[in-house]
Design a protein around this motif. Structure first.
Motif, mmCIF file in Angstrom:
data_model
loop_
_atom_site.group_PDB
_atom_site.id
_atom_site.type_symbol
_atom_site.label_atom_id
_atom_site.label_comp_id
_atom_site.label_asym_id
_atom_site.label_seq_id
_atom_site.Cartn_x
_atom_site.Cartn_y
_atom_site.Cartn_z
ATOM 1 N N LEU A 1 0.804 -1.223 0.000
ATOM 2 C CA LEU A 1 0.000 0.000 0.000
ATOM 3 C C LEU A 1 0.835 1.270 0.000
ATOM 4 O O LEU A 1 0.293 2.363 0.157
ATOM 5 C CB LEU A 1 -0.942 0.006 1.209
ATOM 6 C CG LEU A 1 -1.933 -1.156 1.294
ATOM 7 C CD1 LEU A 1 -2.763 -1.057 2.565
ATOM 8 C CD2 LEU A 1 -2.838 -1.193 0.071
ATOM 9 N N GLY A 2 2.144 1.145 -0.166
ATOM 10 C CA GLY A 2 2.978 2.332 -0.092
ATOM 11 C C GLY A 2 3.169 2.784 1.351
ATOM 12 O O GLY A 2 3.035 1.999 2.290
ATOM 13 N N ALA B 1 -3.166 5.302 1.938
ATOM 14 C CA ALA B 1 -3.212 6.737 2.226
ATOM 15 C C ALA B 1 -3.692 7.503 0.997
ATOM 16 O O ALA B 1 -3.389 7.127 -0.140
ATOM 17 C CB ALA B 1 -1.826 7.233 2.639
ATOM 18 N N GLU B 2 -4.442 8.566 1.226
ATOM 19 C CA GLU B 2 -5.030 9.328 0.125
ATOM 20 C C GLU B 2 -3.969 9.815 -0.862
ATOM 21 O O GLU B 2 -4.178 9.811 -2.081
ATOM 22 C CB GLU B 2 -5.817 10.524 0.669
ATOM 23 C CG GLU B 2 -7.083 10.155 1.430
ATOM 24 C CD GLU B 2 -8.140 9.515 0.543
ATOM 25 O OE1 GLU B 2 -8.107 9.747 -0.687
ATOM 26 O OE2 GLU B 2 -8.994 8.785 1.066
ATOM 27 N N GLU B 3 -2.815 10.223 -0.351
ATOM 28 C CA GLU B 3 -1.781 10.760 -1.246
ATOM 29 C C GLU B 3 -1.144 9.676 -2.116
ATOM 30 O O GLU B 3 -0.432 9.985 -3.081
ATOM 31 C CB GLU B 3 -0.693 11.480 -0.442
ATOM 32 C CG GLU B 3 0.001 10.644 0.600
ATOM 33 C CD GLU B 3 -0.681 10.722 1.960
ATOM 34 O OE1 GLU B 3 0.011 10.442 2.960
ATOM 35 O OE2 GLU B 3 -1.878 11.071 2.016
ATOM 36 N N GLN B 4 -1.416 8.411 -1.809
ATOM 37 C CA GLN B 4 -0.887 7.306 -2.609
ATOM 38 C C GLN B 4 -1.864 6.860 -3.694
ATOM 39 O O GLN B 4 -1.515 6.038 -4.545
ATOM 40 C CB GLN B 4 -0.578 6.100 -1.706
ATOM 41 C CG GLN B 4 0.466 6.355 -0.638
ATOM 42 C CD GLN B 4 1.863 6.432 -1.206
ATOM 43 O OE1 GLN B 4 2.114 6.041 -2.332
ATOM 44 N NE2 GLN B 4 2.800 6.958 -0.425
ATOM 45 N N VAL B 5 -3.090 7.409 -3.675
ATOM 46 C CA VAL B 5 -4.130 6.969 -4.603
ATOM 47 C C VAL B 5 -4.012 7.729 -5.924
ATOM 48 O O VAL B 5 -3.942 8.957 -5.938
ATOM 49 C CB VAL B 5 -5.532 7.186 -4.003
ATOM 50 C CG1 VAL B 5 -6.613 6.696 -4.960
ATOM 51 C CG2 VAL B 5 -5.648 6.464 -2.656
ATOM 52 N N GLY C 1 -8.613 9.509 -9.963
ATOM 53 C CA GLY C 1 -9.737 8.752 -10.483
ATOM 54 C C GLY C 1 -9.874 7.352 -9.933
ATOM 55 O O GLY C 1 -10.782 6.619 -10.335
ATOM 56 N N LYS C 2 -8.998 6.963 -9.017
ATOM 57 C CA LYS C 2 -9.034 5.619 -8.445
ATOM 58 C C LYS C 2 -9.534 5.659 -7.003
ATOM 59 O O LYS C 2 -9.444 6.685 -6.323
ATOM 60 C CB LYS C 2 -7.641 4.987 -8.469
ATOM 61 C CG LYS C 2 -7.046 4.831 -9.855
ATOM 62 C CD LYS C 2 -7.784 3.785 -10.667
ATOM 63 C CE LYS C 2 -7.094 3.541 -11.997
ATOM 64 N NZ LYS C 2 -7.770 2.504 -12.810
ATOM 65 N N GLU C 3 -10.065 4.523 -6.533
ATOM 66 C CA GLU C 3 -10.447 4.374 -5.133
ATOM 67 C C GLU C 3 -9.231 3.944 -4.317
ATOM 68 O O GLU C 3 -8.335 3.279 -4.854
ATOM 69 C CB GLU C 3 -11.530 3.303 -4.977
ATOM 70 C CG GLU C 3 -12.877 3.634 -5.556
ATOM 71 C CD GLU C 3 -13.874 2.532 -5.253
ATOM 72 O OE1 GLU C 3 -14.013 2.156 -4.080
ATOM 73 O OE2 GLU C 3 -14.497 2.034 -6.205
ATOM 74 N N PRO C 4 -9.191 4.284 -3.026
ATOM 75 C CA PRO C 4 -8.109 3.765 -2.183
ATOM 76 C C PRO C 4 -8.163 2.238 -2.136
ATOM 77 O O PRO C 4 -9.240 1.647 -2.055
ATOM 78 C CB PRO C 4 -8.408 4.365 -0.802
ATOM 79 C CG PRO C 4 -9.317 5.515 -1.061
ATOM 80 C CD PRO C 4 -10.106 5.166 -2.281
ATOM 81 N N MET C 5 -7.014 1.621 -2.212
ATOM 82 C CA MET C 5 -6.955 0.166 -2.072
ATOM 83 C C MET C 5 -7.029 -0.196 -0.600
ATOM 84 O O MET C 5 -6.453 0.492 0.260
ATOM 85 C CB MET C 5 -5.670 -0.392 -2.679
ATOM 86 C CG MET C 5 -5.578 -1.913 -2.609
ATOM 87 S SD MET C 5 -3.955 -2.558 -3.095
ATOM 88 C CE MET C 5 -3.892 -2.011 -4.801
ATOM 89 N N ILE C 6 -7.736 -1.262 -0.312
ATOM 90 C CA ILE C 6 -7.841 -1.790 1.044
ATOM 91 C C ILE C 6 -7.261 -3.195 1.031
ATOM 92 O O ILE C 6 -7.554 -3.990 0.133
ATOM 93 C CB ILE C 6 -9.309 -1.828 1.514
ATOM 94 C CG1 ILE C 6 -9.900 -0.413 1.509
ATOM 95 C CG2 ILE C 6 -9.419 -2.457 2.902
ATOM 96 C CD1 ILE C 6 -11.400 -0.382 1.633
#
Length: 203
Positions: free
Chosen positions: A107-108, A138-142, A145-150
């Motif tokens: 997830l970075g 984290a939002e800054e890693q998204v 146009g993409k959703e955050p990965m979980i």
């Protein structure tokens, strides 16, 4: 399709004991569970470790000798303890501790880790205990146009007489796929544990 089993082809130089040891389960694991198939199997000391992959991410099934736990409890003195015993709970807490200590690179940086959750798993007359760890990108890693990965990690453990089985599944999900992939994680864990519990009861 879950009645199909596969053989790992592992070679052992010692004779099998009369009781069920981890390696005695090698031919009993399902060959296809909800699109998850075995990729590799190995013995690591006295542990049988099988790696699955594909439809819901990656999974590791480990069968190991049951550790000593809560020695004065009824399950510790039962002839064939199974399910959510102190030994199964001890293995679960050890694996959750390792998971939290290790973290993830998927997830970075600066992802958020939710508090671990503990839940039971019931399959007909069989049971296991599970721990769930959820991490959110984290939002800054998204990307735009993409959703955050979980990342959803689930560890389920159950005692099988002299042994404990651990089923660890790690699945990348998004919010719109959460319900389906959570059900698939549970289904994979339930089928593997139910299959091995049935095998233990027949020995």
């Amino acid at each position: 399709m879950f009645r199909q089993f596969f053989t790992f082809g592992l070679v052992f130089l010692t004779a099998a004991p009369l009781y069920a040891a981890p390696r005695d389960y090698e031919d009993s694991l399902p060959a296809d569970v909800l699109g998850m198939t075995p990729k590799e199997a190995k013995m690591d000391g006295d542990r049988l470790i099988v790696f699955y992959g594909e439809s819901i991410g990656r999974a590791t099934v480990t069968i190991m000798p049951a550790p000593d736990a809560d020695p004065n409890s009824a399950s510790a003195n039962a002839e064939a303890p199974e399910g959510q015993t102190p030994a199964a709970q001890l293995v679960l807490t050890q694996q959750l501790s390792q998971n939290l200590s290790r973290g993830t690179n998927a997830l970075g940086d600066d992802y958020k880790t939710e508090p671990a959750r503990i839940d039971g798993l019931e399959v007909d007359d069989k049971s296991a205990i599970c721990g769930i760890i959820e991490r959110r990108q984290a939002e800054e890693q998204v990307a735009d146009g993409k959703e955050p990965m979980i990342l959803l990690d689930r560890v389920c453990t159950a005692q099988l007489g002299d042994d404990v089985v651990s089923v660890y599944v790690t699945t990348p999900i998004s919010e719109n796929m959460r319900e389906k992939l959570t059900k698939d994680q549970l289904g994979f864990s339930a089928i593997v544990i139910a299959t091995l519990t049935d095998e233990m009861r027949q020995k």
